[in-house]
Motif scaffolding. Structure first.
Motif, PDB file in Angstrom:
ATOM      1  N   UNK A 245      23.412  44.451  18.836  1.00 57.82           N
ATOM      2  CA  UNK A 245      22.857  44.219  20.171  1.00 57.82           C
ATOM      3  C   UNK A 245      21.423  44.697  20.326  1.00 57.82           C
ATOM      4  N   UNK A 246      21.038  45.709  19.556  1.00 61.48           N
ATOM      5  CA  UNK A 246      19.674  46.218  19.659  1.00 61.48           C
ATOM      6  C   UNK A 246      18.651  45.285  19.022  1.00 61.48           C
ATOM      7  N   UNK A 247      19.129  44.229  18.355  1.00 63.65           N
ATOM      8  CA  UNK A 247      18.218  43.238  17.782  1.00 63.65           C
ATOM      9  C   UNK A 247      18.084  41.994  18.659  1.00 63.65           C
ATOM     10  N   UNK A 248      19.027  41.776  19.567  1.00 59.30           N
ATOM     11  CA  UNK A 248      19.063  40.506  20.297  1.00 59.30           C
ATOM     12  C   UNK A 248      17.811  40.253  21.124  1.00 59.30           C
ATOM     13  N   UNK A 249      17.218  41.294  21.690  1.00 63.93           N
ATOM     14  CA  UNK A 249      16.033  41.082  22.519  1.00 63.93           C
ATOM     15  C   UNK A 249      14.851  40.553  21.708  1.00 63.93           C
ATOM     16  N   UNK A 250      14.898  40.726  20.381  1.00 62.91           N
ATOM     17  CA  UNK A 250      13.812  40.224  19.541  1.00 62.91           C
ATOM     18  C   UNK A 250      13.799  38.699  19.488  1.00 62.91           C
ATOM     19  N   UNK A 251      14.897  38.068  19.870  1.00 61.03           N
ATOM     20  CA  UNK A 251      14.956  36.604  19.893  1.00 61.03           C
ATOM     21  C   UNK A 251      13.991  36.026  20.923  1.00 61.03           C
ATOM     22  N   UNK A 252      13.555  36.839  21.887  1.00 56.15           N
ATOM     23  CA  UNK A 252      12.627  36.364  22.920  1.00 56.15           C
ATOM     24  C   UNK A 252      11.194  36.270  22.424  1.00 56.15           C
ATOM     25  N   UNK A 253      10.909  36.911  21.295  1.00 54.51           N
ATOM     26  CA  UNK A 253       9.531  36.973  20.811  1.00 54.51           C
ATOM     27  C   UNK A 253       9.074  35.613  20.297  1.00 54.51           C
ATOM     28  N   UNK A 254       8.037  35.080  20.904  1.00 54.34           N
ATOM     29  CA  UNK A 254       7.544  33.755  20.550  1.00 54.34           C
ATOM     30  C   UNK A 254       7.040  33.703  19.111  1.00 54.34           C
ATOM     31  N   UNK A 255       6.396  34.782  18.667  1.00 53.95           N
ATOM     32  CA  UNK A 255       5.829  34.817  17.320  1.00 53.95           C
ATOM     33  C   UNK A 255       6.729  35.520  16.311  1.00 53.95           C
ATOM     34  N   UNK A 256       7.934  35.856  16.716  1.00 53.63           N
ATOM     35  CA  UNK A 256       8.853  36.513  15.802  1.00 53.63           C
ATOM     36  C   UNK A 256       8.572  37.997  15.644  1.00 53.63           C
ATOM     37  N   UNK A 257       9.141  38.576  14.615  1.00 60.59           N
ATOM     38  CA  UNK A 257       9.024  40.021  14.374  1.00 60.59           C
ATOM     39  C   UNK A 257       7.706  40.288  13.658  1.00 60.59           C
ATOM     40  N   UNK A 258       6.668  40.530  14.454  1.00 57.07           N
ATOM     41  CA  UNK A 258       5.335  40.738  13.885  1.00 57.07           C
ATOM     42  C   UNK A 258       4.605  41.948  14.475  1.00 57.07           C
ATOM     43  N   UNK A 259       4.871  42.267  15.717  1.00 53.56           N
ATOM     44  CA  UNK A 259       4.192  43.403  16.330  1.00 53.56           C
ATOM     45  C   UNK A 259       4.719  44.701  15.733  1.00 53.56           C
ATOM     46  N   UNK A 260       3.924  45.760  15.847  1.00 50.76           N
ATOM     47  CA  UNK A 260       4.351  47.061  15.338  1.00 50.76           C
ATOM     48  C   UNK A 260       5.661  47.491  15.993  1.00 50.76           C
ATOM     49  N   UNK A 261       5.776  47.248  17.291  1.00 49.90           N
ATOM     50  CA  UNK A 261       6.992  47.643  18.010  1.00 49.90           C
ATOM     51  C   UNK A 261       8.216  46.906  17.469  1.00 49.90           C
ATOM     52  N   UNK A 262       8.072  45.598  17.237  1.00 47.25           N
ATOM     53  CA  UNK A 262       9.200  44.808  16.735  1.00 47.25           C
ATOM     54  C   UNK A 262       9.570  45.213  15.314  1.00 47.25           C
ATOM     55  N   UNK A 263       8.571  45.460  14.486  1.00 47.67           N
ATOM     56  CA  UNK A 263       8.833  45.876  13.106  1.00 47.67           C
ATOM     57  C   UNK A 263       9.575  47.208  13.081  1.00 47.67           C
ATOM     58  N   UNK A 264       9.115  48.142  13.897  1.00 44.21           N
ATOM     59  CA  UNK A 264       9.789  49.437  13.964  1.00 44.21           C
ATOM     60  C   UNK A 264      11.219  49.281  14.472  1.00 44.21           C
ATOM     61  N   UNK A 265      11.420  48.370  15.419  1.00 44.42           N
ATOM     62  CA  UNK A 265      12.765  48.182  15.968  1.00 44.42           C
ATOM     63  C   UNK A 265      13.750  47.765  14.870  1.00 44.42           C
ATOM     64  N   UNK A 266      13.373  46.785  14.056  1.00 46.26           N
ATOM     65  CA  UNK A 266      14.293  46.325  13.010  1.00 46.26           C
ATOM     66  C   UNK A 266      14.561  47.439  12.002  1.00 46.26           C
TER      67      UNK A 266
END
Length: 427
Positions: free
Chosen positions: A183-204
């Motif tokens: 569930x902690x990954x599902x919000x990343x589906x909203x990212x238009x450019x995918x997992x690229x920002x520092x915040x998104x990378x750290x989240x995964x």
């Protein structure tokens, strides 16, 4: 080279959840042999998290120590509770009475082999890997944390799976269905450019760490196994890779990085990864940096050779082009002193024998002994198992591969083990 999808597990992998997942994986296996059934019974009685191995004597063969290159004729290996208690010439080893024995006369005895890049999504794949000689392994990621359950399966019933370093889910721009893995990954589906920002990378990375991974897998280039992708196209910059490495190190874990192009390889290595995967076009400047840093090279020659045999003309041409280039890179790395590890990159239900990777290392120009070391002592250091696997000496794991011929004369015998022993259990 592409991980197949599988149903997602529960949100948080508690110990009970891990055991349940491991049990479910075990349930997909074929009917167990008496030895495996006995191992399962012992596993039920073992303390939580501590697998019990078997008692076994392997006797009569030529014992190869990959570290020293020494060969001991008429050797005996004594295994108690899954651990080597003694190994050496018969005259120097006290053989216990009443213990199951494996007759290795006329054969060669080696430590269990190590596959440093494999995708194990099912119990059947885990079982196949062991029976083909890979008694230890490192995951190259799975879509839904199956590798963490396989790791637990190996701890509870070692005959059913290799000792495993789990990588969890792939840190990649497009997670696809992997957003359903937690569930902690599902919000990343909203990212238009995918997992690229520092915040998104750290989240995964942080979700992986919370799941209990042993290492983190990412990539710098596109995939070679998909004809519509250009494997030389770069997907993460040095700065993004540095964020991934920093996040992983915060949790005490190293990073393995899928790569093909020289610039991507260099960015990954200088960002601080632990091992470079594939690395077809890795260049001299990057190899020099890898040597300086002690970065490992896991070329997965088997996977590239497999592309050359593809029925897809794009993939077949890609494989035919890449394989000789990669072999040259492997030899150049070896001559520079870059540490090498053998990995098949098996996935999608087909497990390649780790002996095939050793064969390709040999064909790249390594000596037979050095090729064997990439799947024993070399890979053991990469996985942090240098005091557990890769040799048959007192205190090491009772994992054994027995082959019908001299592997120093013909490494291809390692593709077809005559017998495999996992934690003192003859399979």
């Amino acid at each position: 080279m592409c991980v197949e999808a599988a149903p997602p597990p529960p949100s948080r992998m508690t110990r009970r959840g891990v055991l349940a997942a491991a049990a479910a994986l075990a349930g997909t296996a074929t009917v167990a042999t008496p030895a495996v059934a006995a191992a399962q019974d012992r596993g039920d009685k073992a303390k939580a998290g501590a697998a019990r191995g078997g008692d076994l004597v392997v006797e009569g063969g030529a014992l190869l120590d990959p570290k020293t290159g020494d060969v001991t004729d008429d050797a005996v290996v004594v295994i108690a509770n899954g651990v080597v208690r003694a190994a050496g010439a018969r005259r120097d080893v006290s053989v216990p009475q009443g213990v199951q024995a494996v007759d290795a006369h006329g054969k060669w005895i080696l430590p269990g082999l190590i596959d440093a890049h494999i995708h194990l999504n099912t119990a059947a794949e885990a079982r196949d890997a062991v029976r083909q000689g890979a008694t230890s392994a490192r995951s190259g990621s799975t879509n839904f944390y199956q590798d963490i359950a396989v790791r637990e399966l190996a701890r509870q019933v070692p005959a059913l799976a290799p000792r495993l370093r789990a990588a969890g889910v792939f840190v990649t721009p497009d997670l696809g269905d992997t957003v359903l893995a937690d569930p902690d990954l599902t919000e990343l589906a909203r990212l238009k450019d995918g997992v690229r920002s520092a915040e998104a990378l750290w989240r995964v990375v942080e979700v992986n760490l919370a799941r209990g991974v042993d290492c983190v897998k990412t990539r710098v280039n596109e995939r070679a196994g998909l004809p519509e992708q250009d494997p030389l196209a770069q997907v993460y910059s040095y700065e993004q890779l540095r964020e991934i490495v920093t996040a992983a190190r915060r949790g005490g874990k190293g990073v393995l990085c899928h790569s093909y192009a020289e610039q991507g390889c260099h960015d990954a290595v200088t960002a601080g990864i632990r091992s470079l995967e594939h690395g077809v076009y890795v260049g001299e400047r990057t190899l020099a940096e890898m040597c300086r840093r002690g970065t490992y090279f896991t070329p997965t020659l088997s996977a590239i050779a497999g592309l050359a045999e593809s029925s897809n003309p794009v993939l077949a041409e890609r494989g035919r082009t890449y394989l000789p280039v990669l072999k040259q890179a492997v030899l150049a790395a070896h001559e520079r002193g870059v540490p090498l590890a053998a990995g098949t990159d098996s996935s999608g239900g087909t497990v390649k024998p780790i002996g095939r990777e050793i064969e390709l290392m040999r064909s790249a120009g390594l000596s037979a002994l050095d090729a064997i070391r990439t799947a024993t002592t070399g890979a053991a250091r990469l996985l942090g198992l240098e005091r557990t696997a890769g040799r048959l000496v007192r205190g090491f794991a009772g994992d054994v591969v027995i082959v019908d011929g001299d592997p120093l004369a013909d490494v291809t015998v390692l593709k077809r083990p005559a017998q495999v022993v996992r934690a003192g259990i003859a399979l």
